[in-house]
Design a protein around this motif. Structure first.
Motif, PDB file in Angstrom:
ATOM      1  N   VAL A 174       0.846  -1.204   0.000  1.00 45.07           N
ATOM      2  CA  VAL A 174       0.000   0.000   0.000  1.00 45.07           C
ATOM      3  C   VAL A 174       0.872   1.241   0.000  1.00 45.07           C
ATOM      4  O   VAL A 174       0.713   2.155  -0.826  1.00 45.07           O
ATOM      5  CB  VAL A 174      -0.937  -0.016   1.226  1.00 45.07           C
ATOM      6  N   LEU A 175       1.880   1.245   0.883  1.00 43.87           N
ATOM      7  CA  LEU A 175       2.761   2.419   0.957  1.00 43.87           C
ATOM      8  C   LEU A 175       3.425   2.658  -0.382  1.00 43.87           C
ATOM      9  O   LEU A 175       3.513   3.793  -0.873  1.00 43.87           O
ATOM     10  CB  LEU A 175       3.822   2.196   2.038  1.00 43.87           C
ATOM     11  N   HIS A 176       3.858   1.572  -1.012  1.00 44.66           N
ATOM     12  CA  HIS A 176       4.571   1.722  -2.279  1.00 44.66           C
ATOM     13  C   HIS A 176       3.696   2.438  -3.290  1.00 44.66           C
ATOM     14  O   HIS A 176       4.099   3.432  -3.893  1.00 44.66           O
ATOM     15  CB  HIS A 176       4.968   0.338  -2.813  1.00 44.66           C
ATOM     16  N   SER A 177       2.438   1.955  -3.416  1.00 42.81           N
ATOM     17  CA  SER A 177       1.609   2.587  -4.457  1.00 42.81           C
ATOM     18  C   SER A 177       1.230   4.002  -4.057  1.00 42.81           C
ATOM     19  O   SER A 177       1.186   4.899  -4.904  1.00 42.81           O
ATOM     20  CB  SER A 177       0.368   1.735  -4.694  1.00 42.81           C
ATOM     21  N   VAL A 178       1.045   4.249  -2.739  1.00 39.18           N
ATOM     22  CA  VAL A 178       0.683   5.618  -2.339  1.00 39.18           C
ATOM     23  C   VAL A 178       1.822   6.566  -2.653  1.00 39.18           C
ATOM     24  O   VAL A 178       1.639   7.615  -3.286  1.00 39.18           O
ATOM     25  CB  VAL A 178       0.354   5.635  -0.824  1.00 39.18           C
ATOM     26  N   ILE A 179       3.027   6.171  -2.268  1.00 37.00           N
ATOM     27  CA  ILE A 179       4.153   7.090  -2.460  1.00 37.00           C
ATOM     28  C   ILE A 179       4.463   7.233  -3.936  1.00 37.00           C
ATOM     29  O   ILE A 179       4.856   8.311  -4.415  1.00 37.00           O
ATOM     30  CB  ILE A 179       5.374   6.576  -1.673  1.00 37.00           C
ATOM     31  N   LYS A 180       4.215   6.149  -4.698  1.00 35.38           N
ATOM     32  CA  LYS A 180       4.481   6.276  -6.137  1.00 35.38           C
ATOM     33  C   LYS A 180       3.531   7.319  -6.722  1.00 35.38           C
ATOM     34  O   LYS A 180       3.923   8.146  -7.539  1.00 35.38           O
ATOM     35  CB  LYS A 180       4.270   4.927  -6.813  1.00 35.38           C
ATOM     36  N   GLN A 181       2.256   7.280  -6.258  1.00 32.09           N
ATOM     37  CA  GLN A 181       1.318   8.303  -6.752  1.00 32.09           C
ATOM     38  C   GLN A 181       1.814   9.691  -6.381  1.00 32.09           C
ATOM     39  O   GLN A 181       1.711  10.632  -7.159  1.00 32.09           O
ATOM     40  CB  GLN A 181      -0.073   8.078  -6.135  1.00 32.09           C
ATOM     41  N   ALA A 182       2.401   9.784  -5.146  1.00 32.22           N
ATOM     42  CA  ALA A 182       2.833  11.114  -4.707  1.00 32.22           C
ATOM     43  C   ALA A 182       4.026  11.590  -5.503  1.00 32.22           C
ATOM     44  O   ALA A 182       4.475  12.719  -5.319  1.00 32.22           O
ATOM     45  CB  ALA A 182       3.192  11.061  -3.224  1.00 32.22           C
ATOM     46  N   GLY A 183       4.574  10.718  -6.375  1.00 29.37           N
ATOM     47  CA  GLY A 183       5.637  11.207  -7.239  1.00 29.37           C
ATOM     48  C   GLY A 183       7.018  10.879  -6.712  1.00 29.37           C
ATOM     49  O   GLY A 183       8.007  11.060  -7.411  1.00 29.37           O
ATOM     50  N   LYS A 184       7.145  10.355  -5.483  1.00 28.50           N
ATOM     51  CA  LYS A 184       8.484  10.066  -4.943  1.00 28.50           C
ATOM     52  C   LYS A 184       8.801   8.599  -5.258  1.00 28.50           C
ATOM     53  O   LYS A 184       8.725   7.725  -4.387  1.00 28.50           O
ATOM     54  CB  LYS A 184       8.494  10.284  -3.423  1.00 28.50           C
ATOM     55  N   GLU A 185       9.202   8.312  -6.465  1.00 29.00           N
ATOM     56  CA  GLU A 185       9.414   6.918  -6.884  1.00 29.00           C
ATOM     57  C   GLU A 185      10.514   6.263  -6.064  1.00 29.00           C
ATOM     58  O   GLU A 185      10.382   5.140  -5.573  1.00 29.00           O
ATOM     59  CB  GLU A 185       9.783   6.915  -8.380  1.00 29.00           C
ATOM     60  N   GLU A 186      11.628   6.977  -5.840  1.00 26.02           N
ATOM     61  CA  GLU A 186      12.777   6.297  -5.214  1.00 26.02           C
ATOM     62  C   GLU A 186      12.456   5.945  -3.768  1.00 26.02           C
ATOM     63  O   GLU A 186      12.845   4.892  -3.270  1.00 26.02           O
ATOM     64  CB  GLU A 186      14.021   7.168  -5.284  1.00 26.02           C
ATOM     65  N   TYR A 187      11.670   6.800  -3.078  1.00 32.12           N
ATOM     66  CA  TYR A 187      11.336   6.457  -1.679  1.00 32.12           C
ATOM     67  C   TYR A 187      10.447   5.219  -1.654  1.00 32.12           C
ATOM     68  O   TYR A 187      10.558   4.362  -0.773  1.00 32.12           O
ATOM     69  CB  TYR A 187      10.638   7.646  -1.018  1.00 32.12           C
ATOM     70  N   ALA A 188       9.569   5.120  -2.662  1.00 33.17           N
ATOM     71  CA  ALA A 188       8.687   3.946  -2.692  1.00 33.17           C
ATOM     72  C   ALA A 188       9.529   2.689  -2.753  1.00 33.17           C
ATOM     73  O   ALA A 188       9.325   1.743  -1.994  1.00 33.17           O
ATOM     74  CB  ALA A 188       7.786   4.056  -3.910  1.00 33.17           C
ATOM     75  N   TRP A 189      10.527   2.709  -3.657  1.00 31.56           N
ATOM     76  CA  TRP A 189      11.356   1.502  -3.763  1.00 31.56           C
ATOM     77  C   TRP A 189      12.153   1.279  -2.500  1.00 31.56           C
ATOM     78  O   TRP A 189      12.389   0.127  -2.094  1.00 31.56           O
ATOM     79  CB  TRP A 189      12.285   1.597  -4.976  1.00 31.56           C
ATOM     80  N   LEU A 190      12.543   2.367  -1.814  1.00 31.73           N
ATOM     81  CA  LEU A 190      13.292   2.206  -0.557  1.00 31.73           C
ATOM     82  C   LEU A 190      12.435   1.467   0.465  1.00 31.73           C
ATOM     83  O   LEU A 190      12.869   0.523   1.124  1.00 31.73           O
ATOM     84  CB  LEU A 190      13.669   3.596  -0.032  1.00 31.73           C
ATOM     85  N   ILE A 191      11.181   1.863   0.543  1.00 30.26           N
ATOM     86  CA  ILE A 191      10.293   1.226   1.528  1.00 30.26           C
ATOM     87  C   ILE A 191      10.083  -0.236   1.166  1.00 30.26           C
ATOM     88  O   ILE A 191      10.148  -1.136   2.009  1.00 30.26           O
ATOM     89  CB  ILE A 191       8.958   1.997   1.564  1.00 30.26           C
ATOM     90  N   THR A 192       9.902  -0.496  -0.130  1.00 31.12           N
ATOM     91  CA  THR A 192       9.701  -1.890  -0.526  1.00 31.12           C
ATOM     92  C   THR A 192      10.932  -2.706  -0.169  1.00 31.12           C
ATOM     93  O   THR A 192      10.831  -3.819   0.338  1.00 31.12           O
ATOM     94  CB  THR A 192       9.452  -1.927  -2.039  1.00 31.12           C
ATOM     95  N   LEU A 193      12.100  -2.129  -0.378  1.00 26.93           N
ATOM     96  CA  LEU A 193      13.333  -2.857  -0.079  1.00 26.93           C
ATOM     97  C   LEU A 193      13.419  -3.191   1.405  1.00 26.93           C
ATOM     98  O   LEU A 193      13.670  -4.329   1.796  1.00 26.93           O
ATOM     99  CB  LEU A 193      14.536  -1.998  -0.488  1.00 26.93           C
ATOM    100  N   THR A 194      13.154  -2.196   2.263  1.00 25.24           N
ATOM    101  CA  THR A 194      13.226  -2.487   3.705  1.00 25.24           C
ATOM    102  C   THR A 194      12.185  -3.545   4.071  1.00 25.24           C
ATOM    103  O   THR A 194      12.475  -4.468   4.824  1.00 25.24           O
ATOM    104  CB  THR A 194      12.946  -1.207   4.508  1.00 25.24           C
TER     105      THR A 194
END
Lengths: 65, 128
Positions: free
Chosen positions: A18-38
């Protein structure tokens, strides 16, 4: 070693996706991948510990080397 | 650990997997791995009792314990290989799954070598 381990893993997986898709919508792609990685790393440590216990019980049961 | 808990666990895990497999396939694989291992760990202590019964029966019947040990080892190897191969197949890695299965077959053959030699010697002694 209780059943909540499974639900903990499921919870983390859902939250991370959920966080990944929310943050991706917000435009911060790299943070989304960071969260997915953790999330993946945390779940991986939990799963490897469970697998180690599982394989050690199998080793004891079948007298494998 | 009765059968209902195992069934509920399986159903719940597959439902959650249906949700997250579309979004995060790698999480799905890890969750299915954890669920599979966990379900079997719940049943494992009961299976030890089965092993003991077989051991007693083998001793009483006079069957050499080496044969039972080899059978048990082969069963364990086959089981673990099946677990890993199905998981690789579940993750979509057909190639890895067949590699794991091939390695398992070789290990099983190695574990069963003494029994095979015994059979050959038996045949030789019968023929000669």
């Amino acid at each position: 070693m209780d059943v909540d381990l499974i639900f903990k893993i499921a919870g983390i997986a859902i939250i991370v996706s959920v966080l990944h898709s929310v943050i991706k919508q917000a435009g911060k792609e790299e943070y989304a991948w960071l969260i997915t990685l953790t999330g993946v790393v945390v779940v991986l440590t939990m799963v490897t510990r469970l697998i180690w216990d599982f394989f050690s019980t199998i080793r004891v049961m079948f007298q494998l080397p | 650990m009765n059968v209902f808990q195992v069934a509920v666990l399986g159903v719940v895990c597959s439902l959650v997997l249906a949700l997250i497999r579309r979004e995060r396939p790698e999480m799905g694989v890890m969750l299915s791995l954890a669920a599979g291992a966990f379900i079997l760990m719940l049943v494992a202590p009961r299976a030890v009792g089965i092993m003991l019964v077989f051991k007693d029966a083998a001793e009483r019947a006079g069957v050499g314990s080496t044969y039972l040990g080899v059978a048990l080892k082969v069963l364990g190897i086959a089981y673990v290989v099946d677990f890993a191969a199905d998981l690789c197949r579940d993750a979509g890695e057909e190639n890895l799954a067949s590699r794991v299965e091939l390695a398992g077959k070789i290990l099983i053959l190695v574990a069963a070598l003494p029994v095979i030699e015994g059979v050959f010697q038996l045949i030789q002694s019968l023929l000669s």
